[in-house]
Write an enzyme that holds these catalytic residues in place. Sequence first.
Site, PDB file in Angstrom:
ATOM      1  N   ARG A  42       0.859  -1.188   0.000  1.00  0.00           N
ATOM      2  CA  ARG A  42       0.000   0.000   0.000  1.00  0.00           C
ATOM      3  C   ARG A  42       0.889   1.230   0.000  1.00  0.00           C
ATOM      4  NH1 ARG A  42      -1.722   2.913   5.015  1.00  0.00           N
ATOM      5  NH2 ARG A  42      -3.088   4.565   4.278  1.00  0.00           N
TER       6      ARG A  42
ATOM      7  N   HIS B 244      -2.679  11.033   1.562  1.00  0.00           N
ATOM      8  CA  HIS B 244      -2.070  10.764   2.865  1.00  0.00           C
ATOM      9  C   HIS B 244      -1.438  12.081   3.353  1.00  0.00           C
ATOM     10  CE1 HIS B 244      -0.361   7.308   5.463  1.00  0.00           C
ATOM     11  NE2 HIS B 244       0.037   8.417   6.057  1.00  0.00           N
TER      12      HIS B 244
ATOM     13  N   GLU C 196      -6.705   8.169   7.244  1.00  0.00           N
ATOM     14  CA  GLU C 196      -6.912   8.700   8.598  1.00  0.00           C
ATOM     15  C   GLU C 196      -7.439  10.135   8.612  1.00  0.00           C
ATOM     16  OE1 GLU C 196      -3.348   8.301  10.894  1.00  0.00           O
ATOM     17  OE2 GLU C 196      -3.239   6.140  10.642  1.00  0.00           O
TER      18      GLU C 196
ATOM     19  N   ASN D 235      -6.282   1.418  10.315  1.00  0.00           N
ATOM     20  CA  ASN D 235      -4.946   1.590  10.890  1.00  0.00           C
ATOM     21  C   ASN D 235      -5.084   1.446  12.395  1.00  0.00           C
ATOM     22  OD1 ASN D 235      -4.261   2.151   8.287  1.00  0.00           O
ATOM     23  ND2 ASN D 235      -3.770   4.318   8.622  1.00  0.00           N
TER      24      ASN D 235
ATOM     25  N   TYR E 263      -3.066   0.962  16.109  1.00  0.00           N
ATOM     26  CA  TYR E 263      -1.817   1.004  16.889  1.00  0.00           C
ATOM     27  C   TYR E 263      -2.035   0.629  18.352  1.00  0.00           C
ATOM     28  CZ  TYR E 263       0.402   2.893  12.794  1.00  0.00           C
ATOM     29  OH  TYR E 263       0.890   3.015  11.506  1.00  0.00           O
TER      30      TYR E 263
ATOM     31  N   GLU F  76      -2.493  -0.426   8.412  1.00  0.00           N
ATOM     32  CA  GLU F  76      -1.286  -0.046   9.155  1.00  0.00           C
ATOM     33  C   GLU F  76      -1.343  -0.716  10.508  1.00  0.00           C
ATOM     34  OE1 GLU F  76      -0.416   4.124   9.685  1.00  0.00           O
ATOM     35  OE2 GLU F  76      -0.917   4.593   7.583  1.00  0.00           O
TER      36      GLU F  76
HETATM   37  O1  IFM Z   1       3.485   7.447  10.186  1.00  0.00           O
HETATM   38  C1  IFM Z   1       2.134   7.440  10.508  1.00  0.00           C
HETATM   39  C2  IFM Z   1       1.292   7.290   9.251  1.00  0.00           C
HETATM   40  O2  IFM Z   1       1.590   8.261   8.317  1.00  0.00           O
HETATM   41  C3  IFM Z   1      -0.166   7.385   9.606  1.00  0.00           C
HETATM   42  N1  IFM Z   1      -0.515   6.462  10.656  1.00  0.00           N
HETATM   43  C4  IFM Z   1       0.323   6.430  11.835  1.00  0.00           C
HETATM   44  C5  IFM Z   1       1.780   6.304  11.446  1.00  0.00           C
HETATM   45  C6  IFM Z   1       2.666   6.305  12.704  1.00  0.00           C
HETATM   46  O3  IFM Z   1       2.536   7.502  13.393  1.00  0.00           O
END
Ligand code: IFM
Length: 482
Positions: free
Chosen positions: A112, A156, A201, A324, A326, A385
């Site tokens: 991606r 992005h 995002e 995405n 985290y 992500e």
């Molecule tokens: O690097 C970023 C990415 O551009 C968007 N999502 C989170 C990642 C880590 O901060």
Amino acid sequence: MLRRRDLLLSALAAASLPALPLMARAQTAAAPLLPAGTPRLPAEFVWGASTSAYQIEGAVAEGGRKPSIWDVFSHTPGRIADGTTGDVACDHYHRYPDDVALMGDLGLQGYRFSLAWPRVMPDGTGPVNAAGLDFYDRLVDSLLARGIQPMACLYHWDLPQALQERGGWHNRDIALWFADYARAAVQRLGDRVKPWAMLNEPSVHAIFGHGFGNHAPGLTGWDSYVKAQHHLNLAQGTGIAAVTGLHPGLKLGTVLSLQPIFPASQDPADIAAAARFDACWNTINLDPLFHGRYPELFAEAFAPLVKPGDLETIRAPIDFLGVNYYGPSYIKHEPNAFLGQASWGALPPDTPTTLLGWPISAQGMVDVLARLRDTYGNPPVFITENGACYEDPAPVDGVVADPARTEYLRAHLVAAGEAIAQGCALKGYYVWSLLDNFEWAEGERRRFGVVRVDFASQQRTPKQSALYLSSLMKAQRGRAAP
Ligand code: IFM
């Protein structure tokens, strides 16, 4: 001279993969540890890696590209923690053939990437820059030649500066400007690129770029945030409408950052703040997209911007959702916070975190996917992500030891298998990120890559985490090493 593949194999041996920690560290106060072990994912599961244009390409003044808001922002003194910019970044614009070869050697099936709007339409509207599209054309052909399926993201965060000067995401016309740009890109590449994500995002771009101001374009305040957020949502819908049917077999979607939100304490004020934060981070995108309405908590704030037909446009059906993920956030009431009087609070004791202080919880990924299953109709999802920032040591004998990142990825891949077992429509996983890169306001000092980049020499060295993913990808797919 050793070929790249031999280097990878010897690094794999040197990395002593069997000695990887087996105990999942991922845990939240609310959820038990997931079982440790090897991720189990279906044979058709797509394994890939993600990047974004401004974070890796460099070549900011080549091939007809004009400045983006991130060029302007990163060149403003004091904006980036280590004073770096994306001027060169990973120099991927010039080194993409080697980067694609590395992806192929690692065994990736999917990649991606994002297109830079200011490379494709340097002034944001008007003439298309053929040289800009030629670059992505070459990239796509090299990926396909290595059997890697491209997934392209149209936006992005690198808005052409020329559009910022016309109001950027505060100007409602941006939904039309975006549609024109999307049409040009998909028209040219959609014969070979099938999955297209409209935005990356949007809530993060609205919150940090247009509310806190610590990301480009550096705007602040609630009204600014609300305007940007609504126009981002609208552009996602106009983008889908503009590219639908341009080529057979297109799969159209968008990418959201989603996370579980917990109150930082059981104080009713913190509980209420967490609900508001959840609305701003998660449901401000999900509710209009899947239900055609803004979350009740903020419906009044958005109402003056919502014109007849907007919610129908935003609700246009998508073929997939990129998520995405985290980790979760713990939120407290903060009277002065612009974002619904909510801000980040203390983590529960002993919560594991990455270098950025982000809490780790693989269970949170299962929870996010279960929410999509239960509340939003269980759309086909790709984790577009997932990754972790750590301080990596310099390579020793060609190996970068990153056991904490490796363990983070392992635990989240186990969680991916768990979500599928629980009926979530998860179809694939793209690690963030292929390469160490320009991490926005943190600059080059904060590394998320599974491949180390020495920014001075531009040398790439796969880390232990890349070798771990590579061994899993090859084993799960039964693919022989190329
Ligand atoms: O690097 C970023 C990415 O551009 C968007 N999502 C989170 C990642 C880590 O901060």
